[in-house]
Design an enzyme around this catalytic site. Structure first.
Site, PDB file in Angstrom:
ATOM      1  N   PRO A 166       0.681  -1.382   0.098  1.00  0.00           N
ATOM      2  CG  PRO A 166       0.071  -1.111   2.189  1.00  0.00           C
ATOM      3  CD  PRO A 166       0.923  -1.858   1.126  1.00  0.00           C
ATOM      4  CB  CYS A 167       2.997   2.781  -2.691  1.00  0.00           C
ATOM      5  SG  CYS A 167       2.110   2.557  -4.016  1.00  0.00           S
ATOM      6  CG  HIS A 168      -2.976   3.314  -0.999  1.00  0.00           C
ATOM      7  ND1 HIS A 168      -2.674   2.151  -1.444  1.00  0.00           N
ATOM      8  CD2 HIS A 168      -3.604   3.421  -0.109  1.00  0.00           C
ATOM      9  CE1 HIS A 168      -3.371   1.167  -0.693  1.00  0.00           C
ATOM     10  NE2 HIS A 168      -3.942   2.206   0.448  1.00  0.00           N
TER      11      HIS A 168
END
Ligand SMILES: [Zn+2]
Ligand SMILES: [Zn+2]
Length: 298
Positions: free
Chosen positions: A201-203
């Site tokens: 989850p780079c977001h």
């Protein structure tokens, strides 16, 4: 250290045949030199290929060469997105929702991993993992094939899995968490090249100064994903405008990142805003053990 010296030491570093002083100097160089960092990725991919050829004695050589050189890909529709997925027998390798078509996705994969893809139906468990990830649910590490990524990329990408759904952490927090506090820009590069958005989850990683920052699928999409996970986007925006980076509780004397679950339980009248971790410490507040906000300050 110069690029040429770095490159001659990289394989020794990968196999751990190097003293710690050289290792530190090389790491420092890799933080600042994308081209050397890329060479490390290529080399690790090659080493992984060599390893996979050595193992699995039950398969014929041709099958082994094929399955280790060719990964598979497939696509499916989910909530209005065409989701492209590359996978190997070891798990997911790449997820993309921005590819224009089949050949575009294969080209993106070739650029990222230097390998070809062949079309094959996605296994049920791979597909379920991607679907769950796109709902913001955590995915087991065993569903993911990390081969072809550098040690640093792997560290960063496994660390961001610990950021809870509905919360965000700064790039600097990630850099500290992988014990490379100065490598903030390098963390940003790993996020930008994340082969498995949603799954990893780079977001949930954002600039320290506030706002949502960059995203492979655009900042609007990043906001939408974060909002769907329950992150307090509007609150984060308004705090960022006021220069507030942390909030504390006047009753517990603990301070947090504003998106921390504990921070969001603080009642309005007990909420104390801070511009820095130093400010909070000076006023006698201690860092939350859950979101570890002190790791964000220099
Ligand atoms: Zn270099
Ligand atoms: Zn907290």
């Amino acid at each position: 250290m110069q690029c040429r010296n770095v490159l001659t030491h990289i394989d020794a570093m990968r196999t751990d045949e190097i003293d710690s002083q050289d290792r530190d100097r090389i790491r420092q160089h890799l933080d600042d030199c994308p081209s050397c960092e890329e060479s490390v990725t290529d080399l690790e991919g090659f080493a992984a290929l060599a390893r996979s050829l050595r193992h699995s004695p039950s398969e014929s050589l041709a099958e082994r060469v094929c399955s280790s050189v060719l990964d598979s890909y497939d696509s499916f529709d989910l909530d209005g997105d065409r989701v492209w997925v590359a996978f190997s027998s070891a798990g997911l390798r790449m997820v993309d929702i921005a590819a224009a078509d089949e050949s575009d996705f294969r080209e993106r994969y070739r650029k990222r991993f230097g390998r070809e893809l062949r079309r094959a139906p996605i296994p049920e468990n791979c597909r379920k993992s991607v679907e769950a990830a796109m709902l913001g649910l955590p995915i087991g590490l065993d569903a993911i094939d990390f081969s072809g990524l550098t040690e640093f990329e792997r560290d960063v990408l496994t660390t961001i899995r610990k950021i809870p759904r509905g919360e965000v952490r700064p790039y600097a927090w990630v850099a500290r968490a992988v014990r490379r506090p100065r490598a903030i820009r390098a963390v940003g590069n790993v996020m930008a090249n994340n082969p498995m958005p949603f799954v990893l989850p780079c977001h949930r990683v954002v600039p320290s100064s506030g706002g949502v920052g960059n995203y492979a699928f655009g900042p609007d999409r990043k906001r939408r994903v974060l909002r769907s996970e329950g992150a307090p986007i509007e609150l984060l925006d308004s705090l960022a405008r006021e220069g507030v980076r942390f909030v504390g509780s006047a009753t517990t004397r603990i301070y947090c990142f504003p998106s921390c679950r504990d921070a969001r339980r603080i009642r309005e009248e007990n909420r104390v805003p801070f511009r820095s971790a130093e400010d909070a410490a000076r006023k006698g507040f201690r860092a939350c053990l859950r979101c570890m906000p002190e790791t964000a300050s220099a």
